[in-house]
Design an enzyme around this catalytic site. Structure first.
Site, PDB file in Angstrom:
ATOM      1  N   ASP A  40      29.503  18.496  36.016  1.00 18.38           N
ATOM      2  CA  ASP A  40      29.296  17.092  36.387  1.00 18.38           C
ATOM      3  C   ASP A  40      30.510  16.321  35.877  1.00 18.38           C
ATOM      4  OD1 ASP A  40      28.186  14.660  37.172  1.00 18.38           O
ATOM      5  OD2 ASP A  40      27.035  14.448  35.323  1.00 18.38           O
ATOM      6  N   GLU A  51      29.835  18.722  41.246  1.00 18.17           N
ATOM      7  CA  GLU A  51      29.292  17.589  41.985  1.00 18.17           C
ATOM      8  C   GLU A  51      30.408  16.887  42.751  1.00 18.17           C
ATOM      9  OE1 GLU A  51      25.845  14.802  40.788  1.00 18.17           O
ATOM     10  OE2 GLU A  51      27.681  13.784  40.147  1.00 18.17           O
ATOM     11  N   ASP A  99      24.410  14.112  31.041  1.00 18.91           N
ATOM     12  CA  ASP A  99      25.541  14.776  31.686  1.00 18.91           C
ATOM     13  C   ASP A  99      25.350  16.291  31.717  1.00 18.91           C
ATOM     14  OD1 ASP A  99      27.205  12.391  32.162  1.00 18.91           O
ATOM     15  OD2 ASP A  99      27.274  12.302  29.981  1.00 18.91           O
TER      16      ASP A  99
END
Length: 163
Positions: A7, A67, A139
């Protein structure tokens, strides 16, 4: 098969490594965050790259999932996120891993069942899908969700993970 989910973020890049066994069973291997301090961009990117390289060396994933960048109203913020995302794509690619990308809504829909789920819902489902996992914050939970998303998509497609 070990999968790392990433991420990307300039301040905090979350990472999560899972293992997908035959039959599709998932287990948590490790998760955490590579954090940087405010300051010049280049040294912060170097910290992110070094941190991700250390994670890859320590946990030996075979596949990476990252992502995708979402549209941001703040052009400067979007550009900074783009730099962090480039590191998240580059480091696993340099290590010879196949890198797959997933949109945030696709990750949420896969893990929670709703494309606009809240971060707390994602973290809750990650803990259910990976018993014993205790991600250190949103996160890391998001990174684990990205790895889960890849494991599920690869499994539903009838593919070997990484094929």
């Amino acid at each position: 098969m070990r999968i790392i989910g990433i991420d990307p973020g300039l301040r905090r890049t979350g990472w999560g490594v899972i293992e997908r066994r035959e039959g599709g069973r998932l287990s948590h291997v490790a998760s955490g965050v590579v954090a940087t301090q405010a300051g010049d961009l280049a040294p912060r990117l170097a910290v992110l790259a070094a941190g991700l390289r250390a994670v890859l060396a320590a946990h030996a994933p075979q596949i990476a999932s990252v992502e995708k960048t979402f549209v941001n109203r703040d052009p400067a913020g979007a550009l900074k996120l783009g730099h962090a995302r480039a590191i998240a794509l580059l480091v696993p690619a340099e290590a010879g891993l196949s890198v797959f990308e997933y949109a945030p809504n696709e990750v949420k829909k896969t893990v929670v069942g709703v494309g606009h789920a809240e971060k707390a819902q994602v973290a809750h489902m990650v803990k259910i899908l990976l018993p014993g996992a205790a991600p250190g914050g949103a996160d890391a939970a998001d990174a684990l969700a990205i790895a889960i998303c890849h494991a599920q998509h690869a499994g539903f497609a009838g593919l070997r993970v990484g094929a």
